[in-house]
Design a protein around this motif. Structure first.
Motif, short mmCIF file in Angstrom:
data_model
loop_
_atom_site.label_atom_id
_atom_site.label_comp_id
_atom_site.label_asym_id
_atom_site.label_seq_id
_atom_site.Cartn_x
_atom_site.Cartn_y
_atom_site.Cartn_z
N ALA A 8 42.97 40.89 54.89
CA ALA A 8 41.56 40.77 54.52
C ALA A 8 41.29 41.58 53.25
O ALA A 8 42.17 42.29 52.74
N PHE A 9 40.08 41.44 52.73
CA PHE A 9 39.59 42.27 51.64
C PHE A 9 38.32 42.95 52.11
O PHE A 9 37.40 42.29 52.62
N GLY A 132 34.27 36.87 56.46
CA GLY A 132 35.13 35.79 55.98
C GLY A 132 36.03 36.11 54.81
O GLY A 132 36.78 35.24 54.37
N TYR A 133 35.98 37.34 54.29
CA TYR A 133 36.94 37.70 53.25
C TYR A 133 38.27 38.01 53.92
O TYR A 133 38.82 39.12 53.82
N SER A 316 26.50 23.06 46.97
CA SER A 316 26.08 24.11 46.05
C SER A 316 26.80 23.96 44.72
O SER A 316 27.92 23.44 44.65
N ASP A 317 26.17 24.42 43.65
CA ASP A 317 26.84 24.55 42.36
C ASP A 317 27.62 25.86 42.39
O ASP A 317 27.02 26.93 42.58
N ILE A 318 28.93 25.78 42.21
CA ILE A 318 29.75 26.96 42.44
C ILE A 318 30.65 27.30 41.26
O ILE A 318 30.93 26.46 40.41
N GLU A 319 31.11 28.54 41.28
CA GLU A 319 32.21 28.99 40.42
C GLU A 319 33.27 29.56 41.35
O GLU A 319 33.01 30.50 42.10
N MET A 320 34.46 28.98 41.32
CA MET A 320 35.54 29.42 42.19
C MET A 320 36.20 30.66 41.63
O MET A 320 36.43 30.77 40.43
N ILE A 321 36.50 31.62 42.52
CA ILE A 321 37.19 32.84 42.10
C ILE A 321 38.35 33.12 43.05
O ILE A 321 38.42 32.58 44.15
N ARG A 322 39.26 33.97 42.59
CA ARG A 322 40.34 34.47 43.45
C ARG A 322 39.83 35.68 44.23
O ARG A 322 38.93 36.39 43.77
N MET A 323 40.38 35.91 45.38
CA MET A 323 39.97 37.05 46.19
C MET A 323 40.11 38.35 45.42
O MET A 323 39.29 39.27 45.53
N GLN A 324 41.15 38.44 44.60
CA GLN A 324 41.43 39.67 43.87
C GLN A 324 40.38 39.97 42.79
O GLN A 324 40.35 41.07 42.24
N ASP A 325 39.51 39.00 42.50
CA ASP A 325 38.49 39.19 41.46
C ASP A 325 37.10 39.47 42.05
O ASP A 325 36.10 39.41 41.33
N VAL A 343 32.41 31.26 45.01
CA VAL A 343 33.14 30.91 46.23
C VAL A 343 34.59 31.36 46.06
O VAL A 343 35.22 31.09 45.02
N ILE A 344 35.10 32.04 47.09
CA ILE A 344 36.47 32.55 47.04
C ILE A 344 37.44 31.51 47.58
O ILE A 344 37.23 30.98 48.68
N ASP A 345 38.46 31.21 46.80
CA ASP A 345 39.57 30.39 47.28
C ASP A 345 40.47 31.30 48.09
O ASP A 345 41.21 32.12 47.53
N MET A 346 40.41 31.18 49.42
CA MET A 346 41.12 32.13 50.27
C MET A 346 42.63 31.99 50.21
O MET A 346 43.37 32.86 50.66
N ALA A 347 43.12 30.89 49.62
CA ALA A 347 44.57 30.77 49.42
C ALA A 347 45.09 31.90 48.53
O ALA A 347 46.25 32.31 48.63
N SER A 348 44.21 32.43 47.67
CA SER A 348 44.62 33.51 46.78
C SER A 348 44.94 34.80 47.54
O SER A 348 45.65 35.66 47.03
N LEU A 349 44.41 34.92 48.76
CA LEU A 349 44.70 36.12 49.56
C LEU A 349 46.17 36.20 49.93
O LEU A 349 46.69 37.27 50.22
#
Length: 351
Positions: A8-9, A132-133, A316-325, A343-349
């Motif tokens: 998790a983060f 959910g992180y 929603s209008d979104i901007e996808m980010i990595r968890m690390q950001d 919105v976090i792409d959880m695959a980045s975790l």
């Protein structure tokens, strides 16, 4: 009870950055489902809680209550879901289920206090809930939502908070054809309010302080856009609206927006300004106006919202980010530098 180690983060103190950590999740009980989290939206509440700005944060804290994923395990008494189903989890994961509000399907107003998705109290483990992180979450099936298959999953995640926070008051105050509705503020909440009110059949007027948002408001579906700083425009619309949804969390003059209401009109606040908003008596009395507040919806209403959005292709209008950001995203969130939801792409975790 068996527990699972989950990546998790989260944060360990109000002033600390969020960082990778390992948390314990309970194994599924007979009524639980396990969800592999694919996407998690970033709500301003996440930031407030992580930094203990509302008080009461228990650390370590793992935020996130706009969760979309796929079910990987179900308890032996689960009847509503099966392995492989898409599922969503919003702001709460349990309630007392016995009070008047819960029995009416209004778990968000549970008289004993609903159990929040994070920083709540898990009755099974006697510890705080984690959000959910993270890689996965285990939730009672009664607090899990079905996600429409036709919607973009990442852009659906913010519906679990921003979507239901705007849908619930619009529905409660009977917004629809023949109604003229004002949406104050075009951010994470406001942009959803515009889309949903328009899909409900209302005439939508956006009120903004930013000239730069006029064209975007029209793109989102607004029929009209006015600047709240323009006294001529505001006066020309005085007494014309049936309902106003106020999505602003900063300090603002609530009386200016109350002046836009018709007789028996209502203004509902879903934004959460830090300090009280002064309300003049004569902003309400002469035309029997109402000033109200609203939270999220109950589980049944949240499912209704998701189904509605599926039917009208609303996300929603979104901007996808990595968890690390996430820490950079929090800094940008404070500056209002997002259109309109991270919105976090959880695959980045897994990286």
């Amino acid at each position: 009870m068996n527990t699972l180690n989950v990546k998790a983060f989260g944060t360990v103190a109000p002033e600390a950055d969020l960082k990778e950590m390992t948390i314990n999740r309970r194994d599924v009980t007979s009524n639980d489902v396990e969800i592999n989290i694919l996407y998690c939206g970033v709500c301003h509440s996440d930031l407030h809680t992580a930094r203990n700005e509302w008080g009461g944060t228990v650390y370590p804290n793992v935020p996130g209550h706009e969760i979309v994923g796929r079910i990987t395990k179900v308890g032996n008494s689960v009847t509503k879901f099966k392995v492989g189903d898409l599922a969503g989890v919003g702001c709460m994961v349990d309630s007392c289920r016995e009070c008047e509000s819960c029995k009416e399907g209004l778990e968000q107003y549970c008289e004993k206090g609903n159990i929040q998705t994070y920083n709540g109290h898990d009755k099974h483990t006697n510890q705080q809930t984690f959000g959910g992180y993270s890689e996965r979450v285990i939730v009672d099936e009664d607090f899990v939502l079905r996600v429409p298959e036709n919607l973009d999953l990442a852009a659906t995640a913010p519906l679990l908070c921003a979507g239901i926070t705007t849908f619930s008051p619009l529905r409660h105050w009977n917004v629809g054809p023949g109604k003229k509705v004002g949406i104050v503020g075009i951010g994470g909440l406001g942009h959803m309010g515009v889309k949903i009110a328009k899909a409900m059949g209302a005439h939508v007027l956006v009120i903004t302080t930013s000239l730069a948002k006029v064209e975007d408001a029209k793109r989102l579906g607004a029929d009209e856009v006015i600047l709240s700083t323009d006294k001529v425009q505001m006066k020309s619309h005085a007494g014309t609206l049936h309902f106003v949804l106020d999505c602003v969390s900063a300090q603002h003059d609530i009386n200016a927006y109350l002046s836009l209401l018709k007789r028996d009109g209502s203004l509902t606040l879903v934004g959460a300004p830090e300090h009280p908003l002064p309300v003049a008596a004569f902003s309400l009395i002469p035309k029997r106006k109402s000033f109200a507040g609203s939270m999220i919806g109950g589980i049944a209403e949240t499912q209704e919202m998701l189904d509605f959005c599926g039917q009208h292709n609303i996300t929603s209008d979104i901007e996808m980010i990595r968890m690390q950001d996430i820490n950079k995203a929090y800094d940008r969130l404070l500056k209002g530098d997002v259109k309109y939801r991270f919105v976090i792409d959880m695959a980045s975790l897994k990286d």
